[in-house]
Design an enzyme around this catalytic site. Structure first.
Site, PDB file in Angstrom:
ATOM      1  N   GLN A 228       2.142  -5.905  -3.224  1.00 11.18           N
ATOM      2  CA  GLN A 228       2.370  -5.875  -1.662  1.00 11.18           C
ATOM      3  C   GLN A 228       4.152  -5.128  -1.564  1.00 11.18           C
ATOM      4  O   GLN A 228       4.099  -4.047  -2.054  1.00 11.18           O
ATOM      5  CB  GLN A 228       2.642  -7.911  -1.477  1.00 11.18           C
TER       6      GLN A 228
ATOM      7  N   ASP B 232       0.862  -1.240   0.483  1.00 13.29           N
ATOM      8  CA  ASP B 232      -0.235   0.050  -0.444  1.00 13.29           C
ATOM      9  C   ASP B 232       0.743   1.633   0.321  1.00 13.29           C
ATOM     10  O   ASP B 232       0.693   2.334   0.895  1.00 13.29           O
ATOM     11  CB  ASP B 232      -1.550   0.160   1.012  1.00 13.29           C
TER      12      ASP B 232
ATOM     13  N   LYS C 277       1.613   2.373  -5.342  1.00 16.60           N
ATOM     14  CA  LYS C 277       2.677   2.101  -6.251  1.00 16.60           C
ATOM     15  C   LYS C 277       1.241   2.095  -7.649  1.00 16.60           C
ATOM     16  O   LYS C 277       2.103   2.449  -8.702  1.00 16.60           O
ATOM     17  CB  LYS C 277       2.479   0.754  -5.944  1.00 16.60           C
TER      18      LYS C 277
ATOM     19  N   GLY D 158      -4.836  -4.276  -4.030  1.00 18.46           N
ATOM     20  CA  GLY D 158      -5.550  -3.234  -4.258  1.00 18.46           C
ATOM     21  C   GLY D 158      -4.628  -1.402  -4.675  1.00 18.46           C
ATOM     22  O   GLY D 158      -4.474  -1.871  -3.440  1.00 18.46           O
ATOM     23  N   HIS D 159      -5.005  -1.720  -5.885  1.00 20.26           N
ATOM     24  CA  HIS D 159      -4.267  -0.682  -6.002  1.00 20.26           C
ATOM     25  C   HIS D 159      -4.954   0.346  -6.309  1.00 20.26           C
ATOM     26  O   HIS D 159      -5.776   0.290  -7.184  1.00 20.26           O
ATOM     27  CB  HIS D 159      -3.156  -0.590  -6.806  1.00 20.26           C
TER      28      HIS D 159
HETATM   29  P1  GDP Z   1      -0.553   0.445  -3.198  1.00 20.84           P
HETATM   30  O1  GDP Z   1      -2.235  -1.204  -3.344  1.00 20.84           O
HETATM   31  O2  GDP Z   1       0.541   0.538  -2.943  1.00 20.84           O
HETATM   32  O3  GDP Z   1      -0.851   0.752  -5.400  1.00 20.84           O
HETATM   33  O4  GDP Z   1      -1.398   1.264  -2.574  1.00 20.84           O
HETATM   34  P2  GDP Z   1      -3.075   1.790  -2.349  1.00 20.84           P
HETATM   35  O5  GDP Z   1      -4.192   2.227  -3.474  1.00 20.84           O
HETATM   36  O6  GDP Z   1      -3.317   0.631  -1.885  1.00 20.84           O
HETATM   37  O7  GDP Z   1      -3.000   2.555  -1.452  1.00 20.84           O
HETATM   38  C1  GDP Z   1      -2.661   3.935  -1.098  1.00 20.84           C
HETATM   39  C2  GDP Z   1      -3.587   4.989  -0.576  1.00 20.84           C
HETATM   40  O8  GDP Z   1      -2.769   6.563  -1.300  1.00 20.84           O
HETATM   41  C3  GDP Z   1      -4.707   5.090  -1.881  1.00 20.84           C
HETATM   42  O9  GDP Z   1      -5.832   5.330  -1.634  1.00 20.84           O
HETATM   43  C4  GDP Z   1      -4.423   6.320  -2.915  1.00 20.84           C
HETATM   44  O10 GDP Z   1      -5.432   7.161  -3.623  1.00 20.84           O
HETATM   45  C5  GDP Z   1      -3.672   7.274  -1.220  1.00 20.84           C
HETATM   46  N1  GDP Z   1      -2.562   8.053  -2.234  1.00 20.84           N
HETATM   47  C6  GDP Z   1      -1.245   7.595  -3.346  1.00 20.84           C
HETATM   48  N2  GDP Z   1      -1.012   8.953  -3.467  1.00 20.84           N
HETATM   49  C7  GDP Z   1      -1.318   9.458  -2.569  1.00 20.84           C
HETATM   50  C8  GDP Z   1      -0.656  10.308  -1.942  1.00 20.84           C
HETATM   51  O11 GDP Z   1       0.634  11.940  -2.033  1.00 20.84           O
HETATM   52  N3  GDP Z   1      -1.537  11.428  -1.056  1.00 20.84           N
HETATM   53  C9  GDP Z   1      -2.685  11.731  -0.367  1.00 20.84           C
HETATM   54  N4  GDP Z   1      -3.221  11.594   0.875  1.00 20.84           N
HETATM   55  N5  GDP Z   1      -2.712  10.139  -0.226  1.00 20.84           N
HETATM   56  C10 GDP Z   1      -2.004   9.301  -1.645  1.00 20.84           C
HETATM   57  P1  IMO Z   2      -1.207  -4.204  -2.331  1.00 22.26           P
HETATM   58  O1  IMO Z   2      -0.011  -4.528  -3.863  1.00 22.26           O
HETATM   59  C1  IMO Z   2      -0.701  -4.747   2.435  1.00 22.26           C
HETATM   60  C2  IMO Z   2      -1.283  -8.897   3.050  1.00 22.26           C
HETATM   61  C3  IMO Z   2      -2.336  -9.110   4.290  1.00 22.26           C
HETATM   62  C4  IMO Z   2      -1.643 -10.177   5.497  1.00 22.26           C
HETATM   63  C5  IMO Z   2      -0.319 -11.092   4.518  1.00 22.26           C
HETATM   64  C6  IMO Z   2      -0.602 -12.031   3.817  1.00 22.26           C
HETATM   65  O2  IMO Z   2      -2.313  -3.350  -2.249  1.00 22.26           O
HETATM   66  O3  IMO Z   2      -0.130  -3.334  -1.783  1.00 22.26           O
HETATM   67  P2  IMO Z   2      -1.946 -13.167   2.178  1.00 22.26           P
HETATM   68  O4  IMO Z   2      -3.509 -12.427   1.691  1.00 22.26           O
HETATM   69  O5  IMO Z   2      -1.077 -12.093   0.678  1.00 22.26           O
HETATM   70  O6  IMO Z   2      -1.953 -14.086   2.185  1.00 22.26           O
HETATM   71  O7  IMO Z   2      -1.601 -12.524   3.755  1.00 22.26           O
HETATM   72  O8  IMO Z   2       0.473 -10.316   3.502  1.00 22.26           O
HETATM   73  N1  IMO Z   2      -0.849  -8.684   2.621  1.00 22.26           N
HETATM   74  C7  IMO Z   2      -0.911  -7.555   1.840  1.00 22.26           C
HETATM   75  N2  IMO Z   2      -1.284  -5.813   2.198  1.00 22.26           N
HETATM   76  N3  IMO Z   2      -1.075  -4.427   1.059  1.00 22.26           N
HETATM   77  C8  IMO Z   2      -0.948  -5.760   0.160  1.00 22.26           C
HETATM   78  O9  IMO Z   2      -1.081  -5.267  -1.685  1.00 22.26           O
HETATM   79  C9  IMO Z   2      -1.138  -6.922   0.296  1.00 22.26           C
HETATM   80  N4  IMO Z   2      -1.296  -7.989  -0.133  1.00 22.26           N
HETATM   81  C10 IMO Z   2      -0.945  -8.751   1.141  1.00 22.26           C
HETATM   82  O10 IMO Z   2      -2.254  -8.215   5.026  1.00 22.26           O
HETATM   83  O11 IMO Z   2      -0.802  -9.439   6.280  1.00 22.26           O
HETATM   84 MG    MG Z   3      -3.371  -1.599  -1.761  1.00 18.57          MG
END
Ligand code: GDP
Ligand code: IMO
Ligand code: MG
Length: 444
Positions: free
Chosen positions: A227, A13, A16, A40-41
Site C-alpha cells: 500500500q 501502486d 514498489k 498487487g506488485h
Molecule cells: P506496486 O503495488 O507499488 O508494486 O505497483 P503496481 O505493480 O501495482 O503498479 C505499478 C505498475 O506500473 C505495474 O504495472 C508496473 O509494471 C508498472 N511500472 C513500473 N514502473 C514503471 C515505469 O517506470 N513506467 C511504466 N510505464 N510502468 C511502470
Molecule cells: P499495493 O501494495 C492501491 C486500497 C483499496 C481501498 C482501501 C482499503 O499494490 O500498493 P482494503 O482492501 O485494504 O481494506 O482497501 O485501500 N488499497 C490499495 N490501493 N494499492 C494497494 O496495494 C492497495 N491496498 C489497498 O483500493 O481504497
Molecule cells: Mg499495486
C-alpha cells in the site's frame, strides 16, 4: 547497519514491486510486514511478467530468503495459489519462504464481512475495499476473542475454535441490517484450512526470532512496503485507508525488527497521482489529462482490475508522507507516462477556506475542501522508455524531477522510465546530492 526499506508515499501502486526486485540483488532477505492479498506488485523482466500479492517480490531472485511476518494478514488459499504459480515457473519455495506463526488468518467470514460492511461508513459512502477480508481480519486481531493465527491451525483445539467463531459469525450475519449472507459451514471450513495448514507447514516459523538473528549477524534485509503512506490506518486519509500501518511507522511493529536496524529508507513515488477506491484526492483529473495518464500508464488495478483515479503530482501529500516515513531518498517511477503532454502541473500548496497551506490536513473534511494550487512546468514530447542515463533525459524531464525533489524535500536517487527492470536510472550516492537539471549549479 543492514536494513533497507521501500515505502509507497501515495495511495499505493507506486511500483514498489519493481523497485524491490531491483534492490533485491544487494540483499539477503526480503520481508513483507503488513497488509495481505489486497496488495498487487508487478515485476517485469524481458518477456516475463510476475504479479505478486503476498509473497515478497524478492522471490524472483535465487538465493534470497523471503519472509512474511506476523504483521501480515494471511489468506492461506491465496498464498498457496501464488506459491503454485511461482513453482510452476521454476521458483523454489521450500527453504526460501518463511511465514510467521503469528500471522493472523483470513477466513471466509472476513470476506463476507468485507462485502457486507463496505458502503456503510458512519458518514455514508464506501471505502471501496479490495474485498479480500483485510479490514475484518485486522478487526478480529485487535478484538482478540475471535482471532485465529497461523500457529493455531496446528493446535488440537483448532476445530473447536472454528466452530466457536462460525457460530458467532452466523448469528452476527443474520442480525446485520443489510445481511444477506449464506450461513457458513464450520466443518467444511475446518477441513479446507486443515489442508492448507499441512501444505504450509514447512514454511511456518517464528520469523521475529529469525529476523532479529539475521540483523544482529549483519545480514542485509530489505523490507517491502505494501500500500502507501496515505492509506495508513493512523496517519492516512481515514477512514478511506487500509487497516494496517502502511507508512514507514509500520516496519518495526509489523516485522518485530526495531527501526534502529533500518538505515536506508526509500520513498517511492509515481511521477503523478493515482488512487483506487473512495476518498479525497485533491489533484484528481476527471478529464482528458486523467485519461491520458490512465491509458499511457495502464492504470488499472492489479487486484481488482478497477480503473485507477489519476491526477497531477501532489507535493503537499508526498512531502507529508516522506516526513512521516523518515525517507532518506526518493524513487520517481513511471516518468515516461507523462510524455506527450504540453505542460505538467504540480500541486505545491492547498487553499482551504481561502487560506494557503503546505500542511497536509489531519481532518478529512479539510482535505475534501482543499483546492490545489498548481505550478506549471513545460512537458516533453520524447519517449523515455529507452533512456538509461540521467544525461539522456530531456531537459524538461530532468527539471520536473528536480522540482519534485525540491518540493518533497528529499533527493531523487532513482528514476524509472518503463516497467522493465532494465528501464531504470540509478544514481550513485555522490550524484544523488546534485540536481538532475543541468542549468542549476552542481553544488546547489
Ligand atoms: P506496486 O503495488 O507499488 O508494486 O505497483 P503496481 O505493480 O501495482 O503498479 C505499478 C505498475 O506500473 C505495474 O504495472 C508496473 O509494471 C508498472 N511500472 C513500473 N514502473 C514503471 C515505469 O517506470 N513506467 C511504466 N510505464 N510502468 C511502470
Ligand atoms: P499495493 O501494495 C492501491 C486500497 C483499496 C481501498 C482501501 C482499503 O499494490 O500498493 P482494503 O482492501 O485494504 O481494506 O482497501 O485501500 N488499497 C490499495 N490501493 N494499492 C494497494 O496495494 C492497495 N491496498 C489497498 O483500493 O481504497
Ligand atoms: Mg499495486
Amino acid at each position: 547497519m543492514p536494513g533497507t526499506c521501500v515505502i509507497g508515499l501515495q495511495w499505493g501502486d507506486e511500483a514498489k514491486g519493481k523497485l524491490v526486485d531491483i534492490l533485491t540483488e544487494d540483499h539477503d532477505i526480503v520481508v513483507r510486514y503488513a497488509g495481505g492479498a489486497n496488495a498487487g506488485h508487478t515485476v517485469v523482466s524481458g518477456d516475463q511478467t510476475w504479479k505478486l500479492s503476498i509473497i515478497p517480490s524478492g522471490i524472483l531472485r535465487d538465493n534470497v530468503a523471503c519472509v512474511i511476518t506476523g504483521g501480515v494478514v494471511l489468506d492461506p488459499a491465496k498464498v498457496i495459489d501464488e506459491m503454485d504459480g511461482l513453482e510452476s515457473r521454476g521458483r523454489r519455495m521450500v527453504g526460501r519462504l518463511q511465514i510467521s506463526d503469528r500471522a493472523h488468518i483470513v477466513f471466509p467470514w472476513h470476506v463476507v464481512e468485507d462485502r457486507l460492511l463496505d458502503g456503510s461508513l458512519s458518514g455514508g459512502g464506501a471505502i471501496g475495499t479490495t474485498g479480500r477480508g483485510i479490514g475484518p481480519c485486522y478487526r478480529d486481531k485487535v478484538g482478540r476473542s475471535l482471532a485465529i493465527r497461523l500457529g493455531d491451525l496446528y493446535r488440537p483445539d483448532f476445530r473447536d475454535r472454528v466452530e466457536h467463531v462460525v457460530a458467532f459469525k452466523n448469528r452476527l450475519f443474520t442480525a446485520w441490517p443489510s445481511g444477506q449472507a449464506e450461513p457458513l459451514d464450520a466443518a467444511s471450513i475446518h477441513a479446507a484450512y486443515a489442508a492448507y495448514a499441512e501444505r504450509l507447514r514447512p514454511h511456518v516459523t517464528d520469523t521475529t526470532a529469525f529476523l532479529l538473528d539475521a540483523v544482529e549477524d549483519g545480514k542485509r534485509v530489505l523490507f517491502e512496503g505494501a500500500q502507501g503512506a496515505l492509506l495508513d490506518i493512523d496517519h492516512g486519509t481515514f477512514p478511506y485507508v487500509t487497516s494496517s500501518n502502511s507508512s514507514g511507522v509500520g516496519v518495526a511493529s509489523g516485522s518485530g525488527v526495531p527501526s534502529r536496524w533500518v538505515n536506508r529508507i526509500i520513498g517511492v513515488l509515481k511521477a503523478y497521482s493515482t488512487r483506487v477506491g473512495g476518498g479525497p484526492m485533491p489533484t484528481e483529473q476527471d478529464n482528458a489529462t486523467g485519461v491520458h495518464i490512465r491509458e499511457r500508464g495502464r492504470e488499472y488495478g492489479t487486484v481488482t482490475k478497477r480503473p485507477r483515479r489519476c491526477g497531477w503530482f501532489d507535493a503537499v501529500a508526498a512531502r507529508y508522507s516522506a516526513r512521516l516515513s523518515g525517507v532518506d531518498e526518493l524513487a520517481v517511477m513511471l516518468l515516461d507516462v507523462l510524455g506527450g503532454l504540453d505542460e505538467l502541473k504540480i500541486c505545491s500548496a492547498y487553499e482551504i477556506d481561502g487560506r494557503r497551506t503546505t500542511q497536509f490536513p489531519s481532518q478529512l473534511a479539510d482535505l475534501e475542501r482543499a483546492v490545489p494550487i498548481y505550478e506549471t512546468l513545460p512537458g516533453w514530447r520524447e519517449e523515455l522508455d529507452a533512456v538509461r542515463s540521467e544525461h539522456d533525459l530531456p531537459a524538461h524531464a530532468r527539471r520536473y524531477v528536480d522540482r519534485i525533489a525540491e518540493l518533497v524535500g528529499r533527493p531523487v536517487s532513482i528514476v524509472s522510465v518503463g516497467p522493465d527492470r532494465a528501464q531504470t536510472i540509478i544514481r550513485d550516492p555522490e550524484a544523488t546530492r546534485r540536481p538532475w537539471h543541468p542549468h542549476q549549479p552542481a553544488n546547489a
